[in-house]
Motif scaffolding. Structure first.
Motif, short mmCIF file in Angstrom:
data_model
loop_
_atom_site.label_atom_id
_atom_site.label_comp_id
_atom_site.label_asym_id
_atom_site.label_seq_id
_atom_site.Cartn_x
_atom_site.Cartn_y
_atom_site.Cartn_z
N UNK A 78 5.26 15.33 -3.32
CA UNK A 78 3.52 15.34 -3.41
C UNK A 78 2.89 14.89 -2.70
N UNK A 134 2.19 17.15 0.27
CA UNK A 134 1.19 17.98 0.03
C UNK A 134 -0.13 17.57 0.34
N UNK A 135 -0.54 16.16 -0.08
CA UNK A 135 -1.64 15.58 0.10
C UNK A 135 -2.01 15.35 1.67
N UNK A 190 5.42 1.35 -6.82
CA UNK A 190 6.68 2.27 -7.46
C UNK A 190 8.03 1.83 -7.17
N UNK A 218 2.84 1.39 -3.62
CA UNK A 218 1.82 1.28 -4.49
C UNK A 218 2.63 0.78 -5.99
N UNK A 228 -0.74 17.08 3.93
CA UNK A 228 -0.98 18.60 4.75
C UNK A 228 -2.35 18.76 4.49
N UNK A 258 11.69 6.15 -7.29
CA UNK A 258 10.52 6.98 -7.70
C UNK A 258 9.60 7.37 -6.39
N UNK A 302 0.91 -1.28 -0.17
CA UNK A 302 -0.18 0.11 0.03
C UNK A 302 0.84 1.38 0.13
N UNK A 318 11.29 10.47 -4.93
CA UNK A 318 10.90 11.71 -5.59
C UNK A 318 9.42 12.06 -5.56
N UNK A 319 8.81 11.04 -5.03
CA UNK A 319 7.14 11.41 -4.98
C UNK A 319 6.80 12.22 -3.65
#
Lengths: 381, 283, 347, 320
Positions: free
Chosen positions: A53, A56-57, A42, A40, A59, A46, A37, A49-50
């Protein structure tokens, strides 16, 4: 209980214990599931580097959690620290915090009355406008209506309030007294507030309804017209029923906005927290309109002078939490309704546009609608 | 911002400006026998796009006329001109005339709503209303008004029988039409069109979204329907045109290249392009 | 179809014109005050007209601003928050003070409760309050460290809708109480015109309402179900202006802004002026407090000194329609000071 | 004539009795209803447009007298010029957008490009929708306690531009996520595939292809959002303070308090007793409306131009 405590003592331990416990004790299945989970599928590079993002989610989720926990955490002090009983709070009819009376019943009734009034006035007009834009208007008129809707949504709430005092209140007072005869009603009250709110939530309902109508396959229109239906028959018998779920979503979100609206209502509703908005009498005209108050208005007016630690201050948070619950329920309802629609609005998003509160509500709506609208080919009608 | 060309004034019947590829534009497709509908120098424009170029064609009564051609040749556009569906398309413009019997359906006084009751249409993709089967079929009658419940039930049954769907749905008339399979939905749409007793039935690639078995059923249905109705069907499927139609027209880039009895057009086409198309050299 | 569009367009244009005209007519008509019939039973209105407040009584007597001089060694930020009634004075004086000293004074009108709480917690340097801090304390001794500076007096006045101009210009305290307790609902019951009374009030939490309740209603809680409550002074004035037969109250500084819209009236034959306050005849006024935590120091002290200086007291303060606290008689001050309140600190 | 005759035959076949008049009359009625509804819809649209125009004219006509360049750009001790408020309005707007846009974009990128549709995306969507549903007065209270004050575990930024901007961030975050999602979804899949086919990894695709491609749509969305944020009052009343410092108001220090135009309008209307307060309030309202018009009409037009310029001048055609 302050926020830090709530976080350090409840939220974080709960998450750590649940996830950690499952990872350690749940055996290889859970371990794999959790790992799967989190990754995912990746690669490690990867995933790294994710991180920005995903952060942000996180937050965004945190923002909601903080608001809900903060308001919720303070809401219960009315009951725990000030020893007001739950029943007394929700069924009490007197709001006089300085005297130790915090009965919110009439505030809740006031909120419901104003909201229902606004929605009842606004919905037919909004749907008619949406039908006009999608089915009747030639392209120039369609393009013209978009900024009109956005300007309606953009006029600040306070300006609506001032316009309401100067234009709507005298109008309501005049009309009421013209109809009823004697000078019974000052014009301040749920009618004036409902009328102004109706204008304020109009862009919300309209733009969501436009989306819902525009999402209908062109085939429906053609099929109906090819059977010899007139445009109005097509609208009434086919398009409105088929888009009803989307339109209903709009109505619910409009309701959410009406519930949360503060400043304009504060100027117009008369804000008497100890009145029912309408009192029924035995003599003509059998009802009497009275200045009433709503939850938001009372929060707004009391917060300025309430001393932290006082009953008034705690009661404000309880009211806020009630409001939060109402808007939460409305959002859940809108998601449910939207998920049941035969034709999903525009893209694969789970539900229609969102928003409710002050200018924000429609703001989101109109802006998002504008964005989607610009991304869609003009709907044919 | 969508490009919205000006709407032409009604009645401006100027001649199409013919391009180099419109050599056949003066071709007048005639038939033997009774003529149900005919177009005279029909032109359709989408904005600046000249989609149908000066087509004159006759549609025989109580027979099946197939219109074929490669994608984008204008065959669907032509069909939609026959019951004024282009009225719905912003920027579409039609010149020339379409006669139903003796009456020009583009005449200013024409009642479009009544016209569409007389010229029914079945679309490429099945498009049932999101309501019950019964409500779908009875929709046209409700819209017209003046039918009582028993008349309506009777008509619904009759139409569903005509569309060979009755046996499959008679027990669930009150269930949503969206629950039917694609083929059933398309036959429902046909039944819906039949319920208002059209004189002409236009079918716009009615089988393109269906599987072979459903296609076969529709084709059988068309075979039966032609006893009673005049049918015009658009198809890009050569075999289908050959199987179901009595007359076939071949369209290319908005021009009607050739129009003849189906057997003739498949056995000895007059035009080289028709032959190339039929033999599969393009399209 | 095509000519139907054209038909719609021209019809639409006509409909548009018609609607715009119709709606403006309706709204303009509605803007005018609805007249309420000319029946005036003004017999026996002996007290109702025995005194009247003229525009000059409440208009500011000066329009000048003070000039601050540089105070050596003062710099940095001064945070002030609290009472919205006193905030304008500090905003204006603070601006003058900043101009001379290069400081940054920020005034936030978040209400007296907030002002007291913030100065108590140290969040701001000066907390402004309409009421004595001890009356706001929820626990005993909560605000005992706060030091009081009585920088101004604000006088309030009852205002009525302009349709009562010349028909009601004075009310006795007993009349006002009857009106605010809902025992009297028509002006004719007091000998005025036959017109219903609409009561406009401030929220229970408001400092102005607290003053009104204490000195005009003699401390009794009013419960008037017909009363309109308005959040702020501006909304009260707007409501009184919009409603025939309405009565409300506002600070004289605010009422003076609307000389043509609402009518200020006397209480017990006294006017909201320094003279009548000093003589003890006019009771509807309050002392405005600026609290510091412990004795004032540094920049906050310099600012308070400037506010209490003649530069401000004789110019800005009067221009904003406050009254000078130092000019009031000791008797007047003590009549508006609760028992046991700590004496204000002189700077 | 023939049309009617044919119609009779149809009707007779159905009902077994002649219905010439009934049928034609019914059609006429349907046509009439259609026409009436059409006119009604036009009237509603025109009435609302008229109402909007009336509102705007009413506000502008009331406050136009004071509006001049000095009123808008300068500050004075008497407090009758609104330069600081204009500055603060834009300062707070830009500050909050600076925080909000990257956050919203990041969240949208996660949602659209990375997250598998499932529990996580559902939670995030539900969070944004619920957050969007929170009434702004509650966010105002929350912002005051959490960002401005230091009691109850607040961050203690003081009543300041920063506290106001952060409150606006929470208020508008859901909208920005939404706008960014729309912008990302408007990027055709072909671009993603093309980038991947050239050997770019996901991160490179996102940063070098998707974000630049989404910028035009994002710009439009942000401008529209900004237009609405200008008028926000309830969330800022308690967080940004009710006045601005007279000196140094143009400093970029986020910890200074500073009221926006909308808050200023409220304070003037509520308790303003400076000379001319009501006239200043009217003019402030006028200014707000003018800003609104500029954002909604002017900037939208510019954004449209920008959009087309980014898109290489291609414009969509309708059907056909």
């Amino acid at each position: 209980m302050n926020l830090l405590q709530i976080f350090t003592e409840i939220v974080v331990p709960l998450v750590v214990i649940t996830v950690g416990g499952l990872y350690l004790l749940g055996g290889p299945t859970w371990r794999q599931r959790i790992r799967q989970y989190l990754t995912m599928g990746y690669s490690r590079a990867e995933l790294i580097r994710m991180i920005p993002f995903a952060l942000c989610a996180v937050i965004v989720i945190l923002a909601l959690l903080v608001v809900v926990l903060f308001v919720g955490g303070n809401a219960f002090q009315t009951f725990t620290r000030d020893h007001v009983s739950l029943i007394a709070f929700f069924t009490g009819k007197v709001w006089y915090p300085d005297n130790g009376q915090v009965g919110a019943l009439y505030l809740i009734v006031g909120t419901l009355t104003v909201t229902v009034l606004a929605v009842v006035i606004s919905t037919p007009i909004s749907v008619a406008l949406a039908v006009f834009v999608t089915e009747v208007a030639p392209p120039w008129a369609r393009q013209f209506m978009q900024p009109v809707l956005e300007l309606f949504a953009g006029i600040p709430s306070i300006v609506y309030g001032l316009l309401g005092i100067e234009l709507v209140v005298p109008l309501v007072s005049y009309a009421y007294n013209y109809l009823v005869g004697a000078f019974l009603y000052a014009g301040f009250g749920v009618i004036a507030a409902g009328l102004v709110l109706a204008i304020m939530i109009l862009p919300t309902i309209t733009s969501i309804s436009i989306d819902a109508l525009a999402a209908l396959p062109q085939g429906l229109r053609e099929a109906s017209l090819a059977l010899g239906a007139t445009r109005w028959q097509t609208i009434r018998r086919t398009l409105l029923p088929a888009s009803s779920s989307g339109i209903f979503t709009g109505v619910i979100l409009g309701t959410g906005r009406a519930v949360g609206e503060t400043l304009a209502v504060a100027f117009l509703v008369g804000s008497n927290p100890n009145n029912l908005p309408i009192q029924f009498t035995n003599t003509f005209p059998y009802f009497n309109l009275q200045p009433a108050s709503t939850i938001t208005v009372q929060i707004f007016e009391d917060f300025k002078e309430a001393t932290p630690g006082s009953l008034n201050f705690d009661a404000i948070w309880t009211l806020s939490f009630v409001l939060l619950l109402i808007s939460f329920l409305l959002v859940a309802a809108s998601r449910y309704v939207a998920s049941r629609g035969a034709y999903k609005a525009t893209n694969q998003r789970p539900s229609g546009r969102r928003r409710s509160s002050e200018t924000g509500v429609a703001s989101s709506t109109a802006a998002a609608a504008a964005v989607t609208a610009s991304a869609l080919p003009a709907s044919n009608s | 911002m969508a490009l919205q060309p000006e709407i032409a004034r009604e009645g401006s019947r100027e001649r199409a400006i013919l391009g180099p590829d419109t050599v056949n534009s003066q071709y007048i497709a005639r038939i033997d026998g009774a003529v149900k509908m005919k177009t005279v120098e029909l032109n359709v424009y989408y904005g600046s796009n000249h989609a149908i170029k000066n087509v004159s064609l006759e549609i025989p009564e109580k027979q099946v006329t197939a219109l074929m051609g490669p994608s984008g040749c204008g065959k669907s556009t032509f069909l939609r001109a026959l019951n004024r569906m282009h009225d719905l398309t912003p920027g579409a413009r039609v010149t020339g005339s379409v006669l139903l019997g003796d009456e020009d359906i583009y005449a200013p006084k024409e009642d479009v709503v009544h016209l569409r009751q007389r010229v029914g249409m079945v679309f490429q993709r099945p498009n049932p209303f999101p309501r019950s089967i019964f409500e779908n079929v009875s929709y046209g009658l409700r819209v017209q008004g003046g039918y009582n419940a028993s008349q309506m039930r009777e008509t619904v049954e009759q139409s569903l029988r005509s569309a060979a769907l009755w046996d499959e749905v008679k027990d669930r008339l009150n269930q949503s039409a969206l629950g039917l399979s694609g083929g059933q939905q398309q036959r429902l749409c046909i039944a819906r069109a039949l319920a208002v007793s059209p004189e002409v039935l236009l079918m716009d690639e009615p089988c393109s979204a269906l599987d072979p078995i459903a296609t076969l059923k529709i084709e059988e249905l068309i075979e039966q329907l032609k006893q009673q109705y005049t049918i015009a069907i658009v198809t890009h499927n050569l075999q289908q045109a050959a199987r179901v139609s009595q007359y076939t027209g071949f369209f290319l880039t908005g021009n009607l290249i050739e129009y003849a009895p189906t057997q003739q057009i498949f056995s000895r086409p007059q035009d080289q392009r028709t032959e190339d198309f039929i033999t599969g050299r393009f399209g | 179809m095509l000519d139907r569009f054209n038909a719609i367009r021209s019809t639409g244009a006509k409909a548009f014109l018609g609607l715009v005209i119709a709606s403006s007519v309706i709204l303009v008509a509605a803007c005018g005050n609805p007249t309420t019939g000319g029946n005036s039973s003004e017999s026996g209105a002996s007290t109702l007209l025995s005194c009247s407040v003229s525009a000059n009584d409440i208009a500011p007597t000066v329009t000048s601003s003070g000039t601050a001089t540089k105070v050596p060694g003062v710099s940095g930020k001064i945070n002030v928050d609290g009472s919205s009634a006193l905030a304008p004075l500090f905003t204006k004086a603070g601006a003058e003070f900043d101009a001379a000293n290069g400081t940054t004074t920020t005034v936030t009108p978040n209400g007296s409760g907030t002002g007291l709480k913030d100065v108590e917690s140290g969040a701001v340097n000066i907390g402004l309050s309409d009421v004595f801090a001890q009356t706001k304390a929820t626990t005993p001794g909560q605000y005992k460290d706060l030091v009081d500076h009585q920088v101004a007096v604000v006088a309030f006045t009852l205002i009525v809708n302009n349709d009562l101009k010349g028909r009601v210009s004075n009310l006795t305290k007993a009349d006002i109480q009857k009106i605010y307790f809902g025992q009297v609902t028509n002006w004719s019951q007091l000998g005025g015109p036959n017109e219903l009374i609409t009561v406009v009030n401030r929220p229970t939490t408001s400092g102005t309402r607290a003053t009104f309740k204490q000195y005009v209603l003699d401390g009794q809680n009013e419960h008037n179900s017909g009363a309109i409550t308005q959040d702020n002074t501006g909304a009260v004035v707007a409501a009184v202006k919009a409603t025939p037969g309405a009565i409300g109250y506002a600070s004289i500084g605010f009422a003076a802004q609307y000389p043509n819209d609402v009518t200020p009236i006397c209480i017990d034959g006294a006017k909201p002026t320094a003279t009548d306050i000093n003589s003890g005849k006019y009771v509807f006024w309050g002392i405005e407090h600026a609290y510091t935590k412990g004795p004032a120091t540094g920049a906050a002290k310099a600012l308070l000194q400037y506010v209490e200086s003649d530069q401000v007291q004789n110019n800005d303060l009067l221009a904003l329609s406050y009254l000078q606290a130092k000019n009031l008689s000791a008797a007047a001050i003590s009549s508006h000071t609760p028992a046991g309140a700590p004496t204000p600190e002189a700077l | 004539m023939e049309a009617i005759a044919k119609d009779v035959s149809v009707a007779e076949r159905r009902t077994g009795q002649p219905q010439i008049d009934a049928r034609a009359a019914r059609r006429a009625r349907a046509r009439l209803a259609d026409r009436i509804v059409t006119y009604t819809l036009w009237s509603i649209a025109l009435a609302l447009t008229g109402l909007l125009i009336y509102f705007i004219f009413y506000i502008i006509q009331q406050g136009a007298s004071l509006i001049n360049w000095q009123f808008v750009t300068q500050s004075n001790e008497a407090g009758n010029l609104v330069g600081p408020e204009v500055f603060n309005t834009f300062y707070i707007l830009i500050l909050s957008l600076l925080i909000c846009v990257p956050l919203g974009m990041g969240c949208a990128i996660y949602l659209v490009e990375y997250a598998r549709q499932g529990a996580v995306t559902t939670v995030i969507r539900f969070a944004t929708e619920t957050l969007a549903g929170v009434p702004s007065i509650i966010l105002g209270l929350f912002g005051f306690i959490f960002f401005a004050s230091s009691i109850n575990g607040g961050l203690g930024f003081g009543v300041s531009r920063l506290a106001g901007a952060l409150t606006l961030v929470i208020l508008n975050l859901p909208l920005l996520v939404r706008v960014s999602e729309d912008a990302l979804r408007s990027v055709p899949d072909e671009l993603r595939e093309a980038s991947a086919a050239l050997g770019a990894n996901k991160f490179q695709t996102v940063t070098r292809v998707l974000i630049p491609a989404a910028i035009p749509a994002l710009t439009t969305g942000v401008i529209l959002t900004a237009g609405k944020m200008i008028g926000e009052t309830a969330a800022l009343l308690y967080t940004t303070g009710g006045n601005s410092p007279v000196t140094g108001w143009f400093s970029l220090n986020p910890f200074l308090p500073g009221d926006t135009l909308a808050v200023h309008l409220y304070e003037l209307r509520a308790e303003g007793i400076v000379a001319n307060a009501q006239q200043i309030a009217n003019s402030t309202a006028t200014l707000l409306i003018i800003l609104l018009l500029v954002f909604n009409l002017g900037l939208r037009y510019l954004a449209g131009l920008l959009n087309r310029w980014f898109a290489g001048g291609t414009s969509r055609t309708s059907r056909g």
